[in-house]
Design an enzyme around this catalytic site. Structure first.
Site, PDB file in Angstrom:
ATOM      1  N   TYR A 152       1.020  -1.293   0.050  1.00  0.00           N
ATOM      2  CA  TYR A 152       0.033   0.002  -0.113  1.00  0.00           C
ATOM      3  C   TYR A 152       0.788   1.053   0.082  1.00  0.00           C
ATOM      4  CZ  TYR A 152      -2.941   3.570   2.332  1.00  0.00           C
ATOM      5  OH  TYR A 152      -3.651   4.649   2.541  1.00  0.00           O
ATOM      6  N   LYS A 193       1.302   4.420  -2.439  1.00  0.00           N
ATOM      7  CA  LYS A 193       1.004   5.890  -2.254  1.00  0.00           C
ATOM      8  C   LYS A 193       2.473   6.578  -2.530  1.00  0.00           C
ATOM      9  CE  LYS A 193      -3.065   5.748  -0.851  1.00  0.00           C
ATOM     10  NZ  LYS A 193      -4.230   6.604  -1.281  1.00  0.00           N
TER      11      LYS A 193
HETATM   12  N1  LIG Z   1      -7.731   6.172   7.117  1.00  0.00           N
HETATM   13  C1  LIG Z   1      -6.370   6.556   7.334  1.00  0.00           C
HETATM   14  O1  LIG Z   1      -5.999   6.642   8.356  1.00  0.00           O
HETATM   15  C2  LIG Z   1      -5.735   6.952   6.190  1.00  0.00           C
HETATM   16  C3  LIG Z   1      -4.470   7.498   6.184  1.00  0.00           C
HETATM   17  C4  LIG Z   1      -3.597   7.978   5.019  1.00  0.00           C
HETATM   18  C5  LIG Z   1      -4.102   8.003   3.825  1.00  0.00           C
HETATM   19  N2  LIG Z   1      -5.473   7.330   3.681  1.00  0.00           N
HETATM   20  C6  LIG Z   1      -5.984   7.670   2.340  1.00  0.00           C
HETATM   21  O2  LIG Z   1      -7.384   8.365   2.512  1.00  0.00           O
HETATM   22  C7  LIG Z   1      -8.036   7.837   1.345  1.00  0.00           C
HETATM   23  C8  LIG Z   1      -9.522   7.789   2.048  1.00  0.00           C
HETATM   24  O3  LIG Z   1      -9.296   6.666   2.761  1.00  0.00           O
HETATM   25  P1  LIG Z   1     -10.461   6.412   3.939  1.00  0.00           P
HETATM   26  O4  LIG Z   1      -9.731   6.256   5.024  1.00  0.00           O
HETATM   27  O5  LIG Z   1     -11.570   7.344   3.915  1.00  0.00           O
HETATM   28  O6  LIG Z   1     -10.829   4.808   3.210  1.00  0.00           O
HETATM   29  P2  LIG Z   1     -12.141   3.808   3.329  1.00  0.00           P
HETATM   30  O7  LIG Z   1     -11.663   2.618   3.016  1.00  0.00           O
HETATM   31  O8  LIG Z   1     -13.072   4.263   4.328  1.00  0.00           O
HETATM   32  O9  LIG Z   1     -12.821   4.610   1.951  1.00  0.00           O
HETATM   33  C9  LIG Z   1     -12.237   4.386   0.778  1.00  0.00           C
HETATM   34  C10 LIG Z   1     -13.412   4.283  -0.345  1.00  0.00           C
HETATM   35  O10 LIG Z   1     -12.862   4.003  -1.511  1.00  0.00           O
HETATM   36  C11 LIG Z   1     -14.021   3.003  -2.034  1.00  0.00           C
HETATM   37  N3  LIG Z   1     -13.179   2.200  -3.459  1.00  0.00           N
HETATM   38  C12 LIG Z   1     -12.160   1.471  -3.198  1.00  0.00           C
HETATM   39  N4  LIG Z   1     -11.768   0.770  -4.271  1.00  0.00           N
HETATM   40  C13 LIG Z   1     -12.485   1.340  -5.173  1.00  0.00           C
HETATM   41  C14 LIG Z   1     -12.738   1.114  -6.718  1.00  0.00           C
HETATM   42  N5  LIG Z   1     -11.948   0.192  -7.181  1.00  0.00           N
HETATM   43  N6  LIG Z   1     -13.535   2.034  -7.138  1.00  0.00           N
HETATM   44  C15 LIG Z   1     -14.085   3.022  -6.736  1.00  0.00           C
HETATM   45  N7  LIG Z   1     -14.236   3.107  -5.219  1.00  0.00           N
HETATM   46  C16 LIG Z   1     -13.331   2.409  -4.368  1.00  0.00           C
HETATM   47  C17 LIG Z   1     -14.300   1.997  -1.020  1.00  0.00           C
HETATM   48  O11 LIG Z   1     -15.714   1.533  -1.458  1.00  0.00           O
HETATM   49  C18 LIG Z   1     -14.540   3.013   0.060  1.00  0.00           C
HETATM   50  O12 LIG Z   1     -15.853   3.333   0.368  1.00  0.00           O
HETATM   51  C19 LIG Z   1      -7.500   6.864   0.758  1.00  0.00           C
HETATM   52  O13 LIG Z   1      -6.840   7.305  -0.462  1.00  0.00           O
HETATM   53  C20 LIG Z   1      -6.480   6.466   1.558  1.00  0.00           C
HETATM   54  O14 LIG Z   1      -5.384   5.597   1.252  1.00  0.00           O
HETATM   55  C21 LIG Z   1      -6.105   6.952   4.810  1.00  0.00           C
END
Ligand SMILES: NC(=O)c1ccc[n+]([C@@H]2O[C@H](COP(=O)([O-])OP(=O)(O)OC[C@H]3O[C@@H](n4cnc5c(N)ncnc54)[C@H](O)[C@@H]3O)[C@@H](O)[C@H]2O)c1
Length: 255
Positions: free
Chosen positions: A161, A165
């Protein structure tokens, strides 16, 4: 210029991907309060419908699409042109995390799933959106999501992952150079630890506690705390910010 966080977004078409996710939903909600017309995209139509039903205002559109299918991208952008009147901004949050305790457990399928969704789809979706912005000739905003893992290499079995990123950071820099002359800004948001299903699923509680302690603000953030950064980057106020990776980690990282 009106001094409000969403300045310049009223009536504009904004695509939010991962809109049914932890952070995507408050981002979509925040855009709706600016008067933007939001296309909420997530894997399942029903989940996207639910998000749109909760948005302030009308003229929003819900789309169920798997963004790892590159053929879906042009249709998405074409629909935004038809149904929202254009694509001024893309906030691309959709991503997947597949934790593996041991490096030796990582399969080729794990690699392809995460790199295809997080990096490959991001390249092609951003390019498709940028081409639409270019032909509209009104500039635009692309906001991609990386992670603290681009810098740290990640925690809790997330090496693949994090590699995906890391690619986002480089790609955003290259795209910022490419599209700058069209007044299209391209930036990345880099969250630290945020209380969403992605962070919490399969994460060892001890690792979570270590991350909390390593964060000077002393807590995991709530997903709503990311939305202001995204809306600001899409606004008029951020018109000269491009190629940046915005660190939103509660001082866990300082750059
Ligand atoms: N939560 C954390 O601590 C964190 C930290 C750093 C970065 N991020 C990044 O922030 C962003 C949002 O993450 P989040 O925590 O809200 O995650 P989450 O898992 O709650 O939401 C991600 C959403 O993306 C959708 N998704 C996944 N694959 C898909 C696809 N192929 N087509 C369409 N939709 C798709 C999922 O259905 C989900 O609703 C992401 O890019 C994640 O990598 C999150």
């Amino acid at each position: 210029m009106a001094w409000s966080v969403g300045a310049g977004l009223e009536g504009r078409g904004v695509i939010v991907t991962g809109a049914a996710g932890g952070m995507g939903k408050p981002v979509a909600e925040a855009f709706a309060t600016t008067g933007a017309r939001v296309m909420a995209v997530d894997l399942y139509q029903s989940a996207a419908d639910e998000v749109v039903a909760g948005l302030e205002g009308t003229d929003h559109v819900a789309v169920g699409a798997d963004l790892s299918d590159l053929d879906a991208h042009q249709e998405l952008v074409d629909r935004a042109r038809r149904e929202l009147g254009g694509v001024y901004a893309l906030a691309h949050l959709a991503a997947v995390l597949q934790r593996r305790d041991s490096m030796d457990e990582v399969t080729e399928q794990d690699w392809d799933f995460q790199v295809d969704t997080n990096l490959k789809a991001t390249f092609f979706l951003c390019r498709t959106a940028a081409n639409a912005m270019r032909s509209a000739g009104e500039g635009g905003r692309i906001i991609a999501f990386t992670s603290q893992g681009w810098w740290t290499g990640g925690f809790g079995g997330s090496v693949v992952y994090c590699a995906s990123k890391g690619g986002i950071v480089s790609m955003v820099r290259g795209m910022a150079r490419t599209y700058g002359s069209d007044q299209i800004t391209v930036n990345a948001v880099s969250p630290g630890q945020i209380n969403t299903p992605m962070l919490m699923t399969d994460l060892d509680p001890e690792v979570l506690e270590q991350l909390r302690v390593a964060t000077p603000l002393g807590r995991v953030a709530e997903p709503e705390e990311m939305a202001g950064t995204v809306v600001f980057l899409a606004s008029q106020h951020a018109s000269f910010i491009s190629g940046a990776t915005i660190n939103v980690s509660g001082a866990m990282l300082m750059y």
